[in-house]
Design a protein around this motif. Structure first.
Motif, PDB file in Angstrom:
ATOM      1  N   GLN A 165       0.823  -1.209   0.000  1.00  0.00           N
ATOM      2  CA  GLN A 165       0.000   0.000   0.000  1.00  0.00           C
ATOM      3  C   GLN A 165       0.861   1.265   0.000  1.00  0.00           C
ATOM      4  N   LYS A 194      -1.903   0.705   7.628  1.00  0.00           N
ATOM      5  CA  LYS A 194      -2.263   1.222   6.308  1.00  0.00           C
ATOM      6  C   LYS A 194      -3.251   2.377   6.462  1.00  0.00           C
ATOM      7  N   ASP A 200      -9.068   2.513  -1.615  1.00  0.00           N
ATOM      8  CA  ASP A 200      -8.209   1.372  -1.307  1.00  0.00           C
ATOM      9  C   ASP A 200      -8.887   0.094  -1.781  1.00  0.00           C
TER      10      ASP A 200
END
Length: 307
Positions: A165, A194, A200
């Protein structure tokens, strides 16, 4: 029509300790492969550009000046350098400045010609006041801010398909509505924490080629239609590959090509310029990464009908 590529020999000119995890030679090997396979310098539709180092004052507008002074002056605490993962050297700093300049140049080429590819870049774990995960300066965020200074570029989308990420990009740009951060990554992989990107898409370990492409194909057109960016910065990391040593996905080489072609073709059809970087990929044998990174160039040539 031509495809514009950005490269500098300094990208692989960094001495690292034996067995270091970072595949420093892959940039030179990719360049040499393209020169051999495509006759890079004599190909009538390929153009090679050499970047200049980015100005330190510009970096300090993105990152905390104290962090940058400590980083460039070799006065960061040892723990912070360990978090970055590289031993300090003047060559490391020169390489960082040049690679960041390369991603900026790729934005300029995308703006002028519709598509540019940087044979480096994607240092998305660099945060406002610290570096992490082999990333010192966040070239994606720096290039996105630069893109917004260009006439007619009012919104930028960073599509980050590295298996890890883009946490630094997410935190650096969290308060900038002009830049949309879109990360497609493995849910149980580095970084442990994250922070939220604007979008996402977190996929489980062992995600297959079909599962990956189905999930990405389901969200990419919607994201582009909803946000209507004037430019896309695309991180085409190949650490999603099934044999990557730090990836944990089960995506094949053809899947990487299809992913890259999906991004480039959608943007091409919509008239959205794309500045792409090769991103991450980790093998002990650096040569094994070359064909994977070359899929970005092949997909670009196919979208532009250059082969």
């Amino acid at each position: 029509m031509a495809l514009h590529l950005v490269y500098h020999p300094i990208y692989s000119q960094l001495e690292l300790p034996p067995e270091h995890r970072y595949p420093i030679n892959k940039y030179r090997m990719l360049y040499e492969y393209l020169e051999q396979a495509l006759k890079l310098h004599s190909h009538p539709q390929l153009r090679l550009h050499c970047p200049q180092p980015v100005d330190i004052a510009e970096i300090k507008q993105l990152h905390h000046p104290d962090y940058i002074d400590g980083l460039f002056g070799n006065t960061l605490p040892a723990a912070q350098m360990r978090r970055i993962g590289f031993p300090w050297s003047a060559q490391l700093i020169a390489r960082t400045l040049t690679s960041s300049g390369g991603t900026k140049l790729t934005v300029d080429l995308a703006y002028q010609y519709g598509l540019g590819i940087h044979l480096s870049g994607g240092y998305h774990h660099a945060h406002h006041d610290f570096g992490s995960g082999f990333c010192l300066v966040n070239d994606l965020a720096l290039a996105a801010r630069h893109a917004l200074t260009l006439d007619g570029i009012d919104k930028v989308m960073i599509i980050d398909c590295d298996v890890h990420q883009g946490d630094g990009t997410a935190t650096l740009l969290a308060d900038d509505p002009r830049i949309i951060t879109f990360s497609v990554h493995c849910d149980k992989n580095f970084p442990a924490r994250k922070p939220d990107s604007d979008i996402d898409l977190a996929l489980p370990r062992e995600t297959t080629t079909r599962e990956y492409l189905d999930a990405f194909r389901g969200i990419l057109p919607l994201a582009l239609a909803q946000h209507q960016p004037d430019m896309v910065i695309y991180d085409a990391g190949v650490d999603i590959h099934q044999h990557d040593e730090l990836g944990y996905f089960n995506v094949c080489t053809q899947g990487i090509y299809q992913r890259d072609h999906l991004v480039l073709s959608h943007c091409h059809d919509a008239g959205i310029p794309v500045a792409a970087v090769v991103g991450g990929g980790y093998r002990s044998e650096h040569q094994q990464l070359v064909n994977l990174h070359a899929q970005l160039i092949y997909s670009a040539m196919d979208v532009l009908a250059l082969r």
